[in-house]
Structure formats: C-alpha cells, structure tokens
Design a protein around this motif. Structure first.
Motif, PDB file in Angstrom:
ATOM      1  N   GLY A  21     -15.159  -4.429  -8.457  1.00  0.00           N
ATOM      2  CA  GLY A  21     -16.087  -3.668  -7.316  1.00  0.00           C
ATOM      3  C   GLY A  21     -15.262  -3.837  -6.083  1.00  0.00           C
ATOM      4  O   GLY A  21     -15.898  -3.718  -4.859  1.00  0.00           O
ATOM      5  N   HIS A  22     -14.045  -4.093  -6.170  1.00  0.00           N
ATOM      6  CA  HIS A  22     -13.447  -4.220  -4.880  1.00  0.00           C
ATOM      7  C   HIS A  22     -13.541  -2.860  -3.806  1.00  0.00           C
ATOM      8  O   HIS A  22     -13.167  -2.025  -4.501  1.00  0.00           O
ATOM      9  CB  HIS A  22     -12.027  -4.673  -4.910  1.00  0.00           C
ATOM     10  N   GLU A  23     -13.570  -3.235  -2.870  1.00  0.00           N
ATOM     11  CA  GLU A  23     -13.867  -1.931  -1.813  1.00  0.00           C
ATOM     12  C   GLU A  23     -12.822  -2.233  -0.449  1.00  0.00           C
ATOM     13  O   GLU A  23     -12.828  -3.364  -0.168  1.00  0.00           O
ATOM     14  CB  GLU A  23     -15.051  -1.635  -1.464  1.00  0.00           C
ATOM     15  N   GLY A  24     -12.372  -1.324   0.038  1.00  0.00           N
ATOM     16  CA  GLY A  24     -11.733  -1.369   1.258  1.00  0.00           C
ATOM     17  C   GLY A  24     -10.426  -1.609   0.997  1.00  0.00           C
ATOM     18  O   GLY A  24      -9.947  -1.174  -0.180  1.00  0.00           O
ATOM     19  N   THR A  25      -9.376  -2.068   1.833  1.00  0.00           N
ATOM     20  CA  THR A  25      -7.962  -2.057   1.918  1.00  0.00           C
ATOM     21  C   THR A  25      -7.815  -3.380   1.010  1.00  0.00           C
ATOM     22  O   THR A  25      -8.479  -4.327   0.646  1.00  0.00           O
ATOM     23  CB  THR A  25      -7.306  -2.200   3.196  1.00  0.00           C
ATOM     24  N   LEU A  26      -6.445  -3.462   0.574  1.00  0.00           N
ATOM     25  CA  LEU A  26      -5.665  -4.416  -0.131  1.00  0.00           C
ATOM     26  C   LEU A  26      -5.920  -5.892   0.609  1.00  0.00           C
ATOM     27  O   LEU A  26      -5.595  -5.975   2.006  1.00  0.00           O
ATOM     28  CB  LEU A  26      -4.107  -4.390  -0.609  1.00  0.00           C
ATOM     29  N   SER A  27      -6.436  -6.929   0.171  1.00  0.00           N
ATOM     30  CA  SER A  27      -6.710  -8.148   0.725  1.00  0.00           C
ATOM     31  C   SER A  27      -5.740  -9.281  -0.113  1.00  0.00           C
ATOM     32  O   SER A  27      -5.616  -8.954  -1.183  1.00  0.00           O
ATOM     33  CB  SER A  27      -8.080  -8.601   0.746  1.00  0.00           C
ATOM     34  N   PRO A  28      -5.324 -10.352   0.529  1.00  0.00           N
ATOM     35  CA  PRO A  28      -4.692 -11.542  -0.234  1.00  0.00           C
ATOM     36  C   PRO A  28      -5.427 -11.958  -1.348  1.00  0.00           C
ATOM     37  O   PRO A  28      -4.998 -12.208  -2.330  1.00  0.00           O
ATOM     38  CB  PRO A  28      -4.490 -12.558   0.621  1.00  0.00           C
ATOM     39  N   ASP A  29      -6.807 -12.189  -0.890  1.00  0.00           N
ATOM     40  CA  ASP A  29      -7.775 -12.606  -1.931  1.00  0.00           C
ATOM     41  C   ASP A  29      -7.530 -11.844  -3.503  1.00  0.00           C
ATOM     42  O   ASP A  29      -7.401 -12.500  -4.679  1.00  0.00           O
ATOM     43  CB  ASP A  29      -9.292 -12.699  -1.715  1.00  0.00           C
ATOM     44  N   ILE A  30      -7.867 -10.609  -3.439  1.00  0.00           N
ATOM     45  CA  ILE A  30      -7.862  -9.859  -4.731  1.00  0.00           C
ATOM     46  C   ILE A  30      -6.473 -10.009  -5.320  1.00  0.00           C
ATOM     47  O   ILE A  30      -6.364  -9.909  -6.453  1.00  0.00           O
ATOM     48  CB  ILE A  30      -8.449  -8.609  -4.462  1.00  0.00           C
ATOM     49  N   ALA A  31      -5.701  -9.910  -4.334  1.00  0.00           N
ATOM     50  CA  ALA A  31      -4.072  -9.751  -4.853  1.00  0.00           C
ATOM     51  C   ALA A  31      -3.794 -11.422  -5.666  1.00  0.00           C
ATOM     52  O   ALA A  31      -3.367 -11.101  -6.641  1.00  0.00           O
ATOM     53  CB  ALA A  31      -3.170  -9.447  -3.941  1.00  0.00           C
ATOM     54  N   LEU A  32      -3.978 -12.290  -5.187  1.00  0.00           N
ATOM     55  CA  LEU A  32      -4.144 -13.529  -5.657  1.00  0.00           C
ATOM     56  C   LEU A  32      -4.824 -13.934  -6.932  1.00  0.00           C
ATOM     57  O   LEU A  32      -4.328 -14.403  -7.816  1.00  0.00           O
ATOM     58  CB  LEU A  32      -4.250 -14.746  -4.507  1.00  0.00           C
ATOM     59  N   ARG A  33      -5.856 -13.235  -6.788  1.00  0.00           N
ATOM     60  CA  ARG A  33      -6.747 -13.458  -8.118  1.00  0.00           C
ATOM     61  C   ARG A  33      -6.296 -12.606  -9.451  1.00  0.00           C
ATOM     62  O   ARG A  33      -6.212 -12.934 -10.542  1.00  0.00           O
ATOM     63  CB  ARG A  33      -8.196 -13.031  -7.989  1.00  0.00           C
ATOM     64  N   TRP A  34      -5.837 -11.404  -8.941  1.00  0.00           N
ATOM     65  CA  TRP A  34      -5.148 -10.627  -9.975  1.00  0.00           C
ATOM     66  C   TRP A  34      -3.834 -11.216 -10.640  1.00  0.00           C
ATOM     67  O   TRP A  34      -3.663 -11.150 -11.758  1.00  0.00           O
ATOM     68  CB  TRP A  34      -4.870  -9.273  -9.712  1.00  0.00           C
ATOM     69  N   ALA A  35      -3.118 -11.644  -9.631  1.00  0.00           N
ATOM     70  CA  ALA A  35      -2.058 -12.409 -10.233  1.00  0.00           C
ATOM     71  C   ALA A  35      -1.956 -13.552 -11.120  1.00  0.00           C
ATOM     72  O   ALA A  35      -1.242 -13.673 -12.051  1.00  0.00           O
ATOM     73  CB  ALA A  35      -1.092 -13.125  -8.815  1.00  0.00           C
TER      74      ALA A  35
ATOM     75  N   PHE B 233       4.335  -2.230  -2.961  1.00  0.00           N
ATOM     76  CA  PHE B 233       2.975  -1.396  -2.700  1.00  0.00           C
ATOM     77  C   PHE B 233       2.094  -1.680  -1.648  1.00  0.00           C
ATOM     78  O   PHE B 233       1.902  -0.788  -1.112  1.00  0.00           O
ATOM     79  CB  PHE B 233       2.187  -1.609  -4.101  1.00  0.00           C
ATOM     80  N   ALA B 234       2.158  -3.121  -1.161  1.00  0.00           N
ATOM     81  CA  ALA B 234       1.379  -3.700  -0.063  1.00  0.00           C
ATOM     82  C   ALA B 234       1.925  -3.135   1.209  1.00  0.00           C
ATOM     83  O   ALA B 234       1.304  -2.909   1.990  1.00  0.00           O
ATOM     84  CB  ALA B 234       1.278  -5.085  -0.078  1.00  0.00           C
ATOM     85  N   THR B 235       3.240  -2.953   1.195  1.00  0.00           N
ATOM     86  CA  THR B 235       4.148  -2.389   2.278  1.00  0.00           C
ATOM     87  C   THR B 235       3.703  -1.098   2.663  1.00  0.00           C
ATOM     88  O   THR B 235       3.437  -0.715   3.708  1.00  0.00           O
ATOM     89  CB  THR B 235       5.701  -2.841   2.207  1.00  0.00           C
ATOM     90  N   PHE B 236       3.765  -0.244   1.696  1.00  0.00           N
ATOM     91  CA  PHE B 236       3.274   1.203   1.821  1.00  0.00           C
ATOM     92  C   PHE B 236       1.969   1.361   2.186  1.00  0.00           C
ATOM     93  O   PHE B 236       1.665   2.025   3.160  1.00  0.00           O
ATOM     94  CB  PHE B 236       3.573   1.583   0.417  1.00  0.00           C
ATOM     95  N   LEU B 237       1.015   0.571   1.695  1.00  0.00           N
ATOM     96  CA  LEU B 237      -0.418   0.474   2.130  1.00  0.00           C
ATOM     97  C   LEU B 237      -0.473   0.183   3.642  1.00  0.00           C
ATOM     98  O   LEU B 237      -1.438   0.752   4.290  1.00  0.00           O
ATOM     99  CB  LEU B 237      -1.306  -0.205   1.156  1.00  0.00           C
ATOM    100  N   ALA B 238       0.157  -0.854   4.054  1.00  0.00           N
ATOM    101  CA  ALA B 238       0.035  -1.373   5.428  1.00  0.00           C
ATOM    102  C   ALA B 238       0.603  -0.248   6.294  1.00  0.00           C
ATOM    103  O   ALA B 238       0.078  -0.213   7.286  1.00  0.00           O
ATOM    104  CB  ALA B 238       0.898  -2.586   5.517  1.00  0.00           C
ATOM    105  N   ALA B 239       1.529   0.469   5.916  1.00  0.00           N
ATOM    106  CA  ALA B 239       2.161   1.638   6.720  1.00  0.00           C
ATOM    107  C   ALA B 239       0.882   2.774   6.999  1.00  0.00           C
ATOM    108  O   ALA B 239       0.661   3.487   7.794  1.00  0.00           O
ATOM    109  CB  ALA B 239       3.345   2.173   6.148  1.00  0.00           C
TER     110      ALA B 239
ATOM    111  N   TYR C  93      -2.482   2.226   5.995  1.00  0.00           N
ATOM    112  CA  TYR C  93      -3.741   1.817   6.578  1.00  0.00           C
ATOM    113  C   TYR C  93      -3.783   0.413   7.147  1.00  0.00           C
ATOM    114  O   TYR C  93      -3.264  -0.552   6.470  1.00  0.00           O
ATOM    115  CB  TYR C  93      -4.715   1.577   5.253  1.00  0.00           C
ATOM    116  N   GLY C  94      -3.783   0.394   8.604  1.00  0.00           N
ATOM    117  CA  GLY C  94      -3.347  -0.678   9.324  1.00  0.00           C
ATOM    118  C   GLY C  94      -4.038  -2.211   8.870  1.00  0.00           C
ATOM    119  O   GLY C  94      -3.437  -3.188   9.273  1.00  0.00           O
ATOM    120  N   GLU C  95      -5.147  -2.018   8.361  1.00  0.00           N
ATOM    121  CA  GLU C  95      -6.025  -3.235   7.864  1.00  0.00           C
ATOM    122  C   GLU C  95      -5.559  -4.024   6.655  1.00  0.00           C
ATOM    123  O   GLU C  95      -5.990  -4.937   6.346  1.00  0.00           O
ATOM    124  CB  GLU C  95      -7.386  -2.770   7.877  1.00  0.00           C
ATOM    125  N   THR C  96      -4.579  -3.390   5.924  1.00  0.00           N
ATOM    126  CA  THR C  96      -3.989  -3.949   4.698  1.00  0.00           C
ATOM    127  C   THR C  96      -3.327  -5.327   5.058  1.00  0.00           C
ATOM    128  O   THR C  96      -2.405  -5.253   6.014  1.00  0.00           O
ATOM    129  CB  THR C  96      -2.991  -3.093   3.947  1.00  0.00           C
TER     130      THR C  96
END
Length: 201
Positions: free
Chosen positions: A19-33, A55-61, A63-66
C-alpha cells in the motif's frame, strides 16, 4: 538488463502490495532490498538496492520529492575473492609438472618452468613477464626492469640469488637455441621461435 528489469518489477509489486503511496522513499527501498532476498546477507541486499539507483535517478528528475540513499547502507556491492597464496611445496610441484609439459605446446619444457618460477619468485604479472626482453635482465645487479608495468610505468624488481642462478641456467640453454639479441623476448614459443603470448602458450 533483463535481471534489472525483473528486479524493478519486483520492487513495484512489493510497494503496491504494501500500500505504498507517493514518491519513492529510502524506507520502502531498504525494506524491499532485504525482503525475499535469495541470500540474506548485506552483500546481497546492497546489490539489490543498487539495481534501483538508476530508476530512482529517473524518478528524481521527474518528481522532485523522490529520495534515495546517497550511499549504500548495506556496504559493498562487489566482492573480491580472497587470493590463494601458494606454498613452497605447491610452487615446487607446479614447476616440476611444467618440466613434463608436452612439446607440442608452445611453452614447452624449457620456457614454461622458467616462466612459472619467475612469476613465483618475483610476483610479476603474467603480462609483465611475457613482455620482458633480454636487455631487461640485469643479473649482475640482480634486478629486472619491467618496461610495461601497471599504468604504463617502469619499475625495477629485485632478484634473490637463487633466482639469479636459475635465470642464468635458463638463459644458457635458451640462448643456445633461440635468438639472443638484447631486444629479443625472454620467453619464446618453442614451436615458432616467436614471442610467447597468452594466445600461443
């Protein structure tokens, strides 16, 4: 590339299932890893996390909040194999075996034992040893000039008295059979008389 694509799809499903919503965050990335990793260790987690970085670099370009970890909190993503340090007994056995190498091979019973012995005694890289010319061996000074060392530099390598004696014996036999001008290669193919290389050894 296919593996990276599958990993990104795996991450997207993981985030969606939780149920993750919004932009990519370190928390969800670390948990998935760490989730469902084939091997549960920091090295594997680190490699999984790095798959997401482009992928995160692309999203940051887009969506600024990534946000994404600037450094990998799990550590290194490349594992260097521990080198094997040969014992004196192992080196002696290898050289002894080299004396019985079939003569149909370019590096025959003369060249191969000398090459193996030189590598073991000096720590030269194989490319450095194969590039040696006769003028590079200064047995009176007990040293070798490596003209094509790492980064294109030159360096001097000291020789132990036993190595000097072994090289003197080798050169006496070598020079009686093969060309021996100063710029001739030290190690030659026993079949063609040409410079010994990775390809013809």
């Amino acid at each position: 590339m296919k593996t990276a694509g599958r990993q990104i799809i795996s991450f997207a499903r993981y985030a969606d299932d939780r149920g993750h919503e919004g932009t990519l965050s370190p928390d969800i990335a670390l948990r998935w890893a760490k989730a469902n990793a084939t091997i549960a260790d920091p090295f594997t987690w680190a490699k999984r996390l790095e798959v997401l970085r482009p992928f995160a670099t692309f999203l940051a370009a887009e969506y600024g909040e990534t946000t994404f970890p600037a450094t990998n909190p799990f550590g290194r993503t490349k594992r260097r194999l521990a080198p094997h340090i040969f014992t004196i007994e192992e080196i002696t056995a290898i050289i002894a075996e080299a004396h019985h190498i079939r003569r149909v091979q370019a590096a025959g019973t003369l060249m191969m034992p000398a090459l193996v012995g030189l590598l073991a005694a000096t720590g030269l890289r194989i490319s450095e040893a194969l590039s040696l010319q006769l003028r590079d061996l200064d047995l009176e000074a007990a040293q070798i000039l490596v003209r094509e060392a790492k980064y294109g530099r030159q360096r001097l390598v000291a020789l132990h008295p036993t190595s000097v004696a072994a090289l003197e014996n080798f050169l006496d036999r070598r020079n009686a059979i093969f060309p021996s001008s100063p710029t001739d290669p030290v190690f030659l193919s026993e079949l063609s008389g040409k410079m010994l290389t990775y390809m013809n050894a």
